[in-house]
Design a protein around this motif. Structure first.
Motif, PDB file in Angstrom:
ATOM      1  N   LEU A   2     -17.745  -6.807  -4.661  1.00  0.00           N
ATOM      2  CA  LEU A   2     -16.562  -6.529  -5.474  1.00  0.00           C
ATOM      3  C   LEU A   2     -15.929  -5.198  -5.086  1.00  0.00           C
ATOM      4  CD1 LEU A   2     -14.750  -7.426  -7.787  1.00  0.00           C
ATOM      5  CD2 LEU A   2     -16.348  -6.345  -9.367  1.00  0.00           C
ATOM      6  N   ARG A   3     -16.754  -4.185  -4.810  1.00  0.00           N
ATOM      7  CA  ARG A   3     -16.221  -2.896  -4.356  1.00  0.00           C
ATOM      8  C   ARG A   3     -15.492  -3.047  -3.027  1.00  0.00           C
ATOM      9  NH1 ARG A   3     -20.403  -0.508  -7.179  1.00  0.00           N
ATOM     10  NH2 ARG A   3     -21.968  -1.010  -5.625  1.00  0.00           N
ATOM     11  N   ASP A   4     -16.055  -3.854  -2.122  1.00  0.00           N
ATOM     12  CA  ASP A   4     -15.399  -4.089  -0.831  1.00  0.00           C
ATOM     13  C   ASP A   4     -14.049  -4.784  -1.001  1.00  0.00           C
ATOM     14  OD1 ASP A   4     -17.553  -2.930   0.448  1.00  0.00           O
ATOM     15  OD2 ASP A   4     -18.463  -4.848   1.032  1.00  0.00           O
ATOM     16  N   VAL A   5     -13.998  -5.792  -1.850  1.00  0.00           N
ATOM     17  CA  VAL A   5     -12.744  -6.508  -2.114  1.00  0.00           C
ATOM     18  C   VAL A   5     -11.717  -5.556  -2.734  1.00  0.00           C
ATOM     19  CG1 VAL A   5     -11.674  -8.313  -3.520  1.00  0.00           C
ATOM     20  CG2 VAL A   5     -13.790  -8.791  -2.282  1.00  0.00           C
ATOM     21  N   ALA A   6     -12.149  -4.739  -3.681  1.00  0.00           N
ATOM     22  CA  ALA A   6     -11.240  -3.784  -4.320  1.00  0.00           C
ATOM     23  C   ALA A   6     -10.677  -2.800  -3.293  1.00  0.00           C
ATOM     24  CB  ALA A   6     -11.950  -3.040  -5.444  1.00  0.00           C
ATOM     25  N   ALA A   7     -11.512  -2.354  -2.361  1.00  0.00           N
ATOM     26  CA  ALA A   7     -11.046  -1.426  -1.328  1.00  0.00           C
ATOM     27  C   ALA A   7     -10.020  -2.097  -0.418  1.00  0.00           C
ATOM     28  CB  ALA A   7     -12.231  -0.916  -0.513  1.00  0.00           C
ATOM     29  N   ARG A   8     -10.274  -3.348  -0.048  1.00  0.00           N
ATOM     30  CA  ARG A   8      -9.314  -4.065   0.806  1.00  0.00           C
ATOM     31  C   ARG A   8      -7.992  -4.290   0.078  1.00  0.00           C
ATOM     32  NH1 ARG A   8     -13.937  -7.146   2.164  1.00  0.00           N
ATOM     33  NH2 ARG A   8     -13.164  -8.916   0.983  1.00  0.00           N
ATOM     34  N   LEU A   9      -8.063  -4.638  -1.206  1.00  0.00           N
ATOM     35  CA  LEU A   9      -6.833  -4.835  -1.992  1.00  0.00           C
ATOM     36  C   LEU A   9      -6.063  -3.528  -2.136  1.00  0.00           C
ATOM     37  CD1 LEU A   9      -8.054  -7.259  -4.793  1.00  0.00           C
ATOM     38  CD2 LEU A   9      -6.474  -7.777  -2.925  1.00  0.00           C
ATOM     39  N   SER A  10      -6.778  -2.444  -2.331  1.00  0.00           N
ATOM     40  CA  SER A  10      -6.128  -1.139  -2.451  1.00  0.00           C
ATOM     41  C   SER A  10      -5.411  -0.781  -1.152  1.00  0.00           C
ATOM     42  CB  SER A  10      -7.171  -0.078  -2.800  1.00  0.00           C
ATOM     43  OG  SER A  10      -6.570   1.180  -2.927  1.00  0.00           O
ATOM     44  N   GLU A  11      -6.045  -1.035  -0.020  1.00  0.00           N
ATOM     45  CA  GLU A  11      -5.418  -0.763   1.269  1.00  0.00           C
ATOM     46  C   GLU A  11      -4.194  -1.648   1.482  1.00  0.00           C
ATOM     47  OE1 GLU A  11      -4.549   0.685   5.072  1.00  0.00           O
ATOM     48  OE2 GLU A  11      -5.647   1.528   3.376  1.00  0.00           O
ATOM     49  N   ALA A  12      -4.290  -2.918   1.112  1.00  0.00           N
ATOM     50  CA  ALA A  12      -3.142  -3.827   1.237  1.00  0.00           C
ATOM     51  C   ALA A  12      -1.990  -3.355   0.346  1.00  0.00           C
ATOM     52  CB  ALA A  12      -3.547  -5.254   0.873  1.00  0.00           C
ATOM     53  N   ASP A  13      -2.302  -2.880  -0.839  1.00  0.00           N
ATOM     54  CA  ASP A  13      -1.275  -2.387  -1.757  1.00  0.00           C
ATOM     55  C   ASP A  13      -0.604  -1.138  -1.185  1.00  0.00           C
ATOM     56  OD1 ASP A  13       0.081  -2.617  -4.327  1.00  0.00           O
ATOM     57  OD2 ASP A  13      -1.005  -0.785  -4.893  1.00  0.00           O
ATOM     58  N   ARG A  14      -1.405  -0.247  -0.586  1.00  0.00           N
ATOM     59  CA  ARG A  14      -0.848   0.957   0.021  1.00  0.00           C
ATOM     60  C   ARG A  14       0.095   0.596   1.172  1.00  0.00           C
ATOM     61  NH1 ARG A  14      -0.970   3.705   4.254  1.00  0.00           N
ATOM     62  NH2 ARG A  14      -2.582   2.493   5.290  1.00  0.00           N
ATOM     63  N   ARG A  15      -0.302  -0.383   2.003  1.00  0.00           N
ATOM     64  CA  ARG A  15       0.549  -0.816   3.120  1.00  0.00           C
ATOM     65  C   ARG A  15       1.841  -1.449   2.622  1.00  0.00           C
ATOM     66  NH1 ARG A  15      -3.481  -3.447   7.641  1.00  0.00           N
ATOM     67  NH2 ARG A  15      -4.756  -1.590   7.940  1.00  0.00           N
ATOM     68  N   LYS A  16       1.748  -2.226   1.533  1.00  0.00           N
ATOM     69  CA  LYS A  16       2.946  -2.838   0.951  1.00  0.00           C
ATOM     70  C   LYS A  16       3.912  -1.763   0.485  1.00  0.00           C
ATOM     71  CE  LYS A  16       2.802  -3.564  -3.133  1.00  0.00           C
ATOM     72  NZ  LYS A  16       3.312  -3.055  -4.353  1.00  0.00           N
ATOM     73  N   ASP A  17       3.384  -0.751  -0.218  1.00  0.00           N
ATOM     74  CA  ASP A  17       4.237   0.339  -0.695  1.00  0.00           C
ATOM     75  C   ASP A  17       4.888   1.090   0.460  1.00  0.00           C
ATOM     76  OD1 ASP A  17       3.578  -0.299  -3.305  1.00  0.00           O
ATOM     77  OD2 ASP A  17       2.109   1.321  -3.540  1.00  0.00           O
ATOM     78  N   GLU A  18       4.121   1.307   1.520  1.00  0.00           N
ATOM     79  CA  GLU A  18       4.661   1.985   2.691  1.00  0.00           C
ATOM     80  C   GLU A  18       5.767   1.150   3.340  1.00  0.00           C
ATOM     81  OE1 GLU A  18       2.756   2.827   6.934  1.00  0.00           O
ATOM     82  OE2 GLU A  18       1.749   3.942   5.320  1.00  0.00           O
ATOM     83  N   PHE A  19       5.566  -0.153   3.434  1.00  0.00           N
ATOM     84  CA  PHE A  19       6.581  -1.049   3.998  1.00  0.00           C
ATOM     85  C   PHE A  19       7.848  -1.038   3.147  1.00  0.00           C
ATOM     86  CE2 PHE A  19       8.597  -5.241   3.787  1.00  0.00           C
ATOM     87  CZ  PHE A  19       9.046  -5.346   5.090  1.00  0.00           C
ATOM     88  N   LEU A  20       7.690  -1.135   1.845  1.00  0.00           N
ATOM     89  CA  LEU A  20       8.851  -1.148   0.960  1.00  0.00           C
ATOM     90  C   LEU A  20       9.615   0.173   1.020  1.00  0.00           C
ATOM     91  CD1 LEU A  20       7.483  -3.073  -2.144  1.00  0.00           C
ATOM     92  CD2 LEU A  20       9.079  -3.894  -0.406  1.00  0.00           C
ATOM     93  N   ALA A  21       8.886   1.277   1.132  1.00  0.00           N
ATOM     94  CA  ALA A  21       9.560   2.577   1.235  1.00  0.00           C
ATOM     95  C   ALA A  21      10.352   2.657   2.545  1.00  0.00           C
ATOM     96  CB  ALA A  21       8.527   3.705   1.166  1.00  0.00           C
ATOM     97  N   THR A  22       9.773   2.173   3.640  1.00  0.00           N
ATOM     98  CA  THR A  22      10.469   2.174   4.922  1.00  0.00           C
ATOM     99  C   THR A  22      11.676   1.248   4.875  1.00  0.00           C
ATOM    100  OG1 THR A  22       8.384   2.588   6.074  1.00  0.00           O
ATOM    101  CG2 THR A  22      10.193   1.705   7.390  1.00  0.00           C
ATOM    102  N   LEU A  23      11.533   0.071   4.288  1.00  0.00           N
ATOM    103  CA  LEU A  23      12.631  -0.871   4.165  1.00  0.00           C
ATOM    104  C   LEU A  23      13.760  -0.286   3.328  1.00  0.00           C
ATOM    105  CD1 LEU A  23      13.698  -3.725   4.724  1.00  0.00           C
ATOM    106  CD2 LEU A  23      12.516  -4.469   2.651  1.00  0.00           C
ATOM    107  N   ALA A  24      13.409   0.341   2.207  1.00  0.00           N
ATOM    108  CA  ALA A  24      14.444   0.942   1.345  1.00  0.00           C
ATOM    109  C   ALA A  24      15.171   2.045   2.096  1.00  0.00           C
ATOM    110  CB  ALA A  24      13.785   1.500   0.078  1.00  0.00           C
ATOM    111  N   HIS A  25      14.448   2.815   2.872  1.00  0.00           N
ATOM    112  CA  HIS A  25      15.072   3.903   3.638  1.00  0.00           C
ATOM    113  C   HIS A  25      16.030   3.335   4.680  1.00  0.00           C
ATOM    114  CE1 HIS A  25      15.547   7.708   5.667  1.00  0.00           C
ATOM    115  NE2 HIS A  25      15.266   7.088   6.819  1.00  0.00           N
ATOM    116  N   GLU A  26      15.627   2.278   5.368  1.00  0.00           N
ATOM    117  CA  GLU A  26      16.467   1.655   6.401  1.00  0.00           C
ATOM    118  C   GLU A  26      17.702   0.995   5.795  1.00  0.00           C
ATOM    119  OE1 GLU A  26      16.177   1.929   9.681  1.00  0.00           O
ATOM    120  OE2 GLU A  26      14.436   3.239   9.350  1.00  0.00           O
ATOM    121  N   LEU A  27      17.585   0.466   4.603  1.00  0.00           N
ATOM    122  CA  LEU A  27      18.732  -0.204   3.959  1.00  0.00           C
ATOM    123  C   LEU A  27      19.766   0.784   3.468  1.00  0.00           C
ATOM    124  CD1 LEU A  27      16.943  -3.074   2.023  1.00  0.00           C
ATOM    125  CD2 LEU A  27      18.344  -3.261   4.085  1.00  0.00           C
ATOM    126  N   ARG A  28      19.392   2.028   3.270  1.00  0.00           N
ATOM    127  CA  ARG A  28      20.375   3.041   2.839  1.00  0.00           C
ATOM    128  C   ARG A  28      21.234   3.367   3.996  1.00  0.00           C
ATOM    129  NH1 ARG A  28      15.834   6.587   0.391  1.00  0.00           N
ATOM    130  NH2 ARG A  28      15.298   5.311  -1.348  1.00  0.00           N
TER     131      ARG A  28
END
Length: 69
Positions: free
Chosen positions: A43-69
């Motif tokens: 469960l700790r391993d799954v939580a760590a992988r989900l946390s990393e995926a969430d961080r990557r999603k946030d980074e992608f969305l921030a980059t996308l928002a910056h490019e759309l401006r």
């Protein structure tokens, strides 16, 4: 285990007293929690992988928002 694996146990013990409040013995209980520990680790391993995926999603969305401006 014969394969060299680890066993996790919870152990509890308490003294047994007689009528004169003298210790006359003890009672102990041992519970094998190996499977529970293994699941907690997974469960700790799954939580760590989900946390990393969430961080990557946030980074992608921030980059996308910056490019759309």
């Amino acid at each position: 285990f014969q394969d060299g694996g680890v066993i996790h146990e919870l152990i509890s013990a308490a003294p047994l007293y007689d009528a004169n409040n003298q210790v006359r013995g003890a009672v102990a209980g041992i519970l094998d929690v190996t499977a529970r520990r293994r699941l907690e680790d997974e469960l700790r391993d799954v939580a760590a992988r989900l946390s990393e995926a969430d961080r990557r999603k946030d980074e992608f969305l921030a980059t996308l928002a910056h490019e759309l401006r």
